[in-house]
Write a protein that holds these residues in place. Sequence first.
Motif, mmCIF file in Angstrom:
data_model
loop_
_atom_site.group_PDB
_atom_site.id
_atom_site.type_symbol
_atom_site.label_atom_id
_atom_site.label_comp_id
_atom_site.label_asym_id
_atom_site.label_seq_id
_atom_site.Cartn_x
_atom_site.Cartn_y
_atom_site.Cartn_z
ATOM 1 N N LEU A 178 0.826 -1.206 0.000
ATOM 2 C CA LEU A 178 0.000 0.000 0.000
ATOM 3 C C LEU A 178 0.860 1.256 0.000
ATOM 4 O O LEU A 178 0.535 2.248 -0.667
ATOM 5 C CB LEU A 178 -0.917 -0.011 1.229
ATOM 6 C CG LEU A 178 -2.126 0.933 1.186
ATOM 7 C CD1 LEU A 178 -3.002 0.633 -0.025
ATOM 8 C CD2 LEU A 178 -2.942 0.810 2.464
ATOM 9 N N THR A 237 1.893 2.381 -3.448
ATOM 10 C CA THR A 237 0.892 2.924 -4.370
ATOM 11 C C THR A 237 0.908 4.449 -4.376
ATOM 12 O O THR A 237 0.221 5.076 -5.177
ATOM 13 C CB THR A 237 -0.525 2.454 -3.983
ATOM 14 O OG1 THR A 237 -0.856 2.964 -2.678
ATOM 15 C CG2 THR A 237 -0.628 0.945 -3.983
ATOM 16 N N LEU A 292 -7.123 5.377 -4.919
ATOM 17 C CA LEU A 292 -6.046 4.812 -4.104
ATOM 18 C C LEU A 292 -6.571 4.244 -2.785
ATOM 19 O O LEU A 292 -5.911 3.419 -2.145
ATOM 20 C CB LEU A 292 -4.988 5.882 -3.818
ATOM 21 C CG LEU A 292 -4.136 6.332 -5.014
ATOM 22 C CD1 LEU A 292 -3.240 7.495 -4.627
ATOM 23 C CD2 LEU A 292 -3.300 5.172 -5.547
ATOM 24 N N PRO A 336 -8.016 -0.279 -1.988
ATOM 25 C CA PRO A 336 -7.513 -1.436 -1.223
ATOM 26 C C PRO A 336 -7.965 -1.420 0.233
ATOM 27 O O PRO A 336 -8.318 -2.467 0.791
ATOM 28 C CB PRO A 336 -5.991 -1.299 -1.333
ATOM 29 C CG PRO A 336 -5.767 -0.520 -2.580
ATOM 30 C CD PRO A 336 -6.915 0.441 -2.662
ATOM 31 N N ALA A 371 -4.348 -3.527 -4.436
ATOM 32 C CA ALA A 371 -3.362 -2.444 -4.401
ATOM 33 C C ALA A 371 -2.507 -2.438 -5.666
ATOM 34 O O ALA A 371 -2.197 -1.379 -6.220
ATOM 35 C CB ALA A 371 -2.480 -2.586 -3.160
ATOM 36 N N SER A 390 -2.648 0.599 -8.458
ATOM 37 C CA SER A 390 -1.446 1.375 -8.757
ATOM 38 C C SER A 390 -1.209 1.543 -10.252
ATOM 39 O O SER A 390 -0.505 2.467 -10.674
ATOM 40 C CB SER A 390 -0.223 0.713 -8.122
ATOM 41 O OG SER A 390 0.154 -0.458 -8.838
#
Length: 653
Positions: free
Chosen positions: A213, A216, A364, A367, A393, A397
């Motif tokens: 995470l 990202t 974003l 996730p 994630a 991305s």
Amino acid sequence: MSEKEKLTAEADVDVGTAKDVEDIMRKYDRESNTRIWEGTPALIVRIITVAISVYCICSTLFSVAALEKRLTAFLGLIIVIGYLTYPASKHHVRTNYIPWYDIVLMLVGSGCFFWYCFSYDGLVKILTSARRMTTFYVVVGIIGILVLMELCRRCVGLPILCVAGVLLIYTFTQKKLVQIIYTLFFSTSGVLGTPVQVCAKYIIVFIIFGAFLERTGIAAFFIDLANALVGGFAGGPAKVAVISSALCGMVSGSSVGNTVTTGSVTIPMMKKTGYKPEFAGAVEAAASTGGQIMPPIMGAAAFLMAEYMGVTYAEVALRAILPAVLYFTGIFIAVHLEAKKLGLRGVGKDDLPKVGKLIGKIYLLLPLVVLVWLVTTNTRTMQFSASVAILVAIVVSLFNKEDRITPAKILEALEAGGKSVITVAVACSMAGIISGCITVTGLASKLISAVVSVSNSVTFIDPILIALFLTMICCIILGMGVPTTANYCIMASTCAPILITMGVPKMAAHFFVFYFGIVADITPPVALAAYAGSAIAKSSPMKTGINATKLAIAAFIVPYIFCMNPAMLLIDSTSTQIIMIIVTSLIGIFGVAACMNGYLFRNISWPIRILFFAAGILMMDPKTTTDIIGIVLMAVCVLWQKLGAKKQVAAES
């Protein structure tokens, strides 16, 4: 040039570098004292670390092997990567260097656990009790435990080893060596106990999820979001630090890691605005530390809490909401009052992130949304939920050009996750040894009797308050050199049962030790998060720690309140009661923050500060009588300050 302009100019150059942070953390934090690998050796170590991360994910998702097999294989791998990462001392940190004795320790120590793993099917038929232990089994157990303890010394520190050592000495006076080794090494009551079980089953997958995470670009998104929301207000950068650190802390689960990540951006901003260096570092440290109590993810210890109490992780997160809100509200109010006192302004509109650009990156958060949905619906296991969130994630991305997760970044995330789990796993294994010693000797019941006796001997103070105070001291002292996860495990095995026996609800008792294990990161004299903040802010570590403690005062008060009145944890409360508790508690934390800061409309005299503090405490106690007294007292104090400020302005004009 005015004093404020001088401070601003100095702030442009007087900010700690990454090297400064690294130096101070190597000095105080053993977890930061790692080997340096370059070239081919670095590639080999990286491949090993990535392979271990992949194995751990696959094992927790798909393995149907016996628990002992999975745990011994897990600890064997931890020893391998642990000795490849952590040297015996900082003097051994040289490029591509590992002494021969470290290789021996790594091979022999991991070999003991791997031998247990591959021999388990035969051992389970033989070792039905300690009486069937042979000398060979005892030697294997001793070597395995000692090598694990040495790794603990390297990456966690001596405090937890001192606790384990004292308990081991006591255990040797009560039981025979054969029985001790059988319990601590071969059974699931020692190093293979509940802490390591939870670590291998849940925590490692969530740590790896956090690593993905972070890659990202969500940390930058959180900082920009906080800037857009509050950056333009008085003292905006400090408020940005509070909000962004609370959000980023959910992901990292590490007080020090979060302080370094967001602090490298927010601390220079705060100094440029006009905040003193020690205050800027303290704001970041206090806010970053609170990330571990911020739902929905929280820190690794929250998973252990759910396991110890026999409740779902979703319930733990739900109960943590109000205390977490009070914690960050207290810090937010404190930085606002400090900004007003110093006459600080916010960031100019032209320098703030554009809302439209932020909305374009709202994906974003997907996730996190997926993870929370899967965990709270209880349709899948937590480790499966975290694995799905990792995949989400990676997919998310792909839409972010600046921080797209490439195959190289996937390997980087797996490597970072593998390294991050070392200290947690080792600390959990030591907590298992401590718990095993307490169990096999029956020490828990003796501790309970002793604390109850001491508490009852003081007739003019509530015995529960004395027990809570003693527990708080133990948590803070132990937490100065022990990770939160291990601290919680030890306190959950020793002090929580004492509180429960004395009448504190189980949920409140476990939250109490959890909270005070966390605030140890900002409590002097050893406050690792505050030290990291001071390295960036170029301030005194001790002054930064003291300021961080003042800012995080809610974390020292709220646990006492929810132990005396569990309604704050939303236990046995109606919707109306919950709303009233939230409103009165928020007003109460305002009073406490005003007392600690010493400013509201004008400087507050000490008698009025004491009244503000009393009013705040009364209002945070979820009782009607205390709320009424508190609100009246608060209103009088605020009115007094307001009228005094008007008179002061009139006199000056």
